[in-house]
Design an enzyme around this catalytic site. Sequence first.
Site, PDB file in Angstrom:
ATOM      1  N   HIS A 184      49.684 -19.029 -47.211  1.00 31.36           N
ATOM      2  CA  HIS A 184      50.674 -19.449 -46.210  1.00 31.36           C
ATOM      3  C   HIS A 184      51.603 -20.475 -46.860  1.00 31.36           C
ATOM      4  CE1 HIS A 184      52.586 -20.485 -42.566  1.00 31.36           C
ATOM      5  NE2 HIS A 184      51.560 -20.704 -41.785  1.00 31.36           N
ATOM      6  N   HIS A 187      56.778 -21.989 -42.821  1.00 30.03           N
ATOM      7  CA  HIS A 187      56.751 -22.775 -41.584  1.00 30.03           C
ATOM      8  C   HIS A 187      56.587 -24.284 -41.744  1.00 30.03           C
ATOM      9  CE1 HIS A 187      55.172 -18.786 -39.677  1.00 30.03           C
ATOM     10  NE2 HIS A 187      56.432 -18.724 -40.071  1.00 30.03           N
ATOM     11  N   TYR A 189      54.684 -26.070 -43.722  1.00 33.88           N
ATOM     12  CA  TYR A 189      53.371 -26.612 -44.095  1.00 33.88           C
ATOM     13  C   TYR A 189      53.344 -26.980 -45.587  1.00 33.88           C
ATOM     14  CZ  TYR A 189      52.324 -25.272 -39.373  1.00 33.88           C
ATOM     15  OH  TYR A 189      52.364 -25.184 -37.999  1.00 33.88           O
TER      16      TYR A 189
HETATM   17  C1  LIG Z   1      50.169 -18.418 -31.001  1.00 31.13           C
HETATM   18  C2  LIG Z   1      50.781 -18.244 -32.366  1.00 31.13           C
HETATM   19  C3  LIG Z   1      50.067 -18.635 -33.472  1.00 31.13           C
HETATM   20  C4  LIG Z   1      50.593 -18.454 -34.769  1.00 31.13           C
HETATM   21  N1  LIG Z   1      49.836 -18.809 -35.845  1.00 31.13           N
HETATM   22  C5  LIG Z   1      50.294 -18.557 -37.100  1.00 31.13           C
HETATM   23  C6  LIG Z   1      49.477 -18.798 -38.239  1.00 31.13           C
HETATM   24  O1  LIG Z   1      48.317 -19.224 -38.149  1.00 31.13           O
HETATM   25  N2  LIG Z   1      50.004 -18.525 -39.450  1.00 31.13           N
HETATM   26  C7  LIG Z   1      51.287 -18.044 -39.605  1.00 31.13           C
HETATM   27  O2  LIG Z   1      51.731 -17.816 -40.739  1.00 31.13           O
HETATM   28  N3  LIG Z   1      52.060 -17.779 -38.537  1.00 31.13           N
HETATM   29  C8  LIG Z   1      51.596 -18.004 -37.302  1.00 31.13           C
HETATM   30  N4  LIG Z   1      52.369 -17.665 -36.220  1.00 31.13           N
HETATM   31  C9  LIG Z   1      53.614 -16.887 -36.422  1.00 31.13           C
HETATM   32  C10 LIG Z   1      53.297 -15.380 -36.283  1.00 31.13           C
HETATM   33  O3  LIG Z   1      52.544 -14.930 -37.393  1.00 31.13           O
HETATM   34  C11 LIG Z   1      54.565 -14.524 -36.196  1.00 31.13           C
HETATM   35  O4  LIG Z   1      55.273 -14.594 -37.388  1.00 31.13           O
HETATM   36  C12 LIG Z   1      55.458 -14.963 -35.047  1.00 31.13           C
HETATM   37  O5  LIG Z   1      54.722 -15.001 -33.830  1.00 31.13           O
HETATM   38  C13 LIG Z   1      56.666 -14.054 -34.878  1.00 31.13           C
HETATM   39  O6  LIG Z   1      56.257 -12.749 -34.590  1.00 31.13           O
HETATM   40  P1  LIG Z   1      56.360 -12.168 -33.072  1.00 31.13           P
HETATM   41  O7  LIG Z   1      57.800 -12.317 -32.681  1.00 31.13           O
HETATM   42  O8  LIG Z   1      55.932 -10.738 -33.233  1.00 31.13           O
HETATM   43  O9  LIG Z   1      55.471 -12.980 -32.218  1.00 31.13           O
HETATM   44  C14 LIG Z   1      51.872 -17.879 -34.927  1.00 31.13           C
HETATM   45  C15 LIG Z   1      52.609 -17.494 -33.793  1.00 31.13           C
HETATM   46  C16 LIG Z   1      52.074 -17.657 -32.525  1.00 31.13           C
HETATM   47  C17 LIG Z   1      52.863 -17.195 -31.317  1.00 31.13           C
END
Ligand SMILES: Cc1cc2nc3c(=O)[nH]c(=O)nc-3n(C[C@H](O)[C@H](O)[C@H](O)COP(=O)(O)O)c2cc1C
Length: 379
Positions: A184, A187, A189
């Site tokens: 990762h 975002h 981090y």
């Molecule tokens: C509840 C939640 C938790 C997430 N946790 C992570 C994570 O642990 N690691 C990560 O790289 N992205 C995380 N994301 C981002 C998602 O992997 C994804 O890229 C994002 O939700 C956009 O896709 P979507 O529009 O299909 O939801 C998270 C998103 C949501 C909504």
Amino acid sequence: MADSSSKVLTLFSPYKMGKFNLSHRVVLAPLTRCRALNQVPQPALVEYYSQRSTPGGFLITEGTWPSNTSVGFPHVPGIYTAEQVEEWKKVVDAVHAKGAIIFCQLWHVGRSSHGVYQPGGGSPVSSTNNPISERSKILLPDGSHDTYAQPRALETHEIPQIVEQYRCAALNAIRAGFDGIEIHAAHGYLIDQFLKDGINDRTDEYGGSLANRCKFLIQIVQAVVEAIGTERVAVRISPAINHTDATDSNPIGLGLAVIERLNKLQLNVGSKLAYLHVMPRFSGQGLVEDEAQFMRTLRNAYEGTFMAAGGFTRELGMEAVCSGDVDLVSFGRSFISNPDLVLRFKLNAPLNKYIRETFYTHDPVVGYTDYPFLNEQSV
Ligand SMILES: Cc1cc2nc3c(=O)[nH]c(=O)nc-3n(C[C@H](O)[C@H](O)[C@H](O)COP(=O)(O)O)c2cc1C
């Protein structure tokens, strides 16, 4: 890379991702769900991942701590103790029993942390001594929010220890039976805190030039590749996402710089990473032309499997695969509320709506494994 055959590609076209034969391209995005009480995977996780597994499907786990200082969220699993590895085995076994393939996402939050999450209440580490601005707030274990902690910039000589944590965690992931790991680096981090010039203010060999800012990530990739093999390693980046002040003066230049180095690494080792996972969306307003262009530029530069995420619907996913803009699409929120998302997409069936309020709560069932399957709704 785009398939050269004349057949129209869809989300349901099979895909060969290195040694892994995927039967479709609807991937479970990494999703933090806060159900791993005290950082240990619970039976609820076995159920949750099993629900989302399909034969030949590909799943990425929620972000998972490679060490006890990586932490910045409540009840997120780790993969640095024997107990965590043992409990992850049960999750992986259940996913494999359904014929799916699963990578573990390794997540170090860096400065996106708080004293309550750090051993002895210490300062979280970062590329910088500057904290995240008070505009952003961190979720605490009791459900309240607070400002982020004051971080401590890693000394140059400490950086190999962090690289080593990733290497050990990757080996632990393989011990647990995972098919591979995703680093990762997105975002805002820890790794992103090194990549972005809006955060990284170092004057040592890990700061300044693009080459220096990419160094930490590339050293981690190199170490993990040597430990578990190139085909079992993937990287996630979000050069254009400004979450928690993670700005860069030239996102596309940064994305291309990372890709240039990953391409070179692949060439040097003579094999390809499993995939590069990019979050191209930054407006949150749908796929505006800028974002599509951004994604295409990175896609064309990267010599390997390209996965994208962020606001994809079934239709947008189909289009992106069909046009060759992506090989694989990962779905986040829609996969939270639709355990059988793959089937629903196949049938073009309506989707359950997700409930944002239960994204990060800790109940092992509510908002986690209780979203209905299609057949449950029709009875
Ligand atoms: C509840 C939640 C938790 C997430 N946790 C992570 C994570 O642990 N690691 C990560 O790289 N992205 C995380 N994301 C981002 C998602 O992997 C994804 O890229 C994002 O939700 C956009 O896709 P979507 O529009 O299909 O939801 C998270 C998103 C949501 C909504």
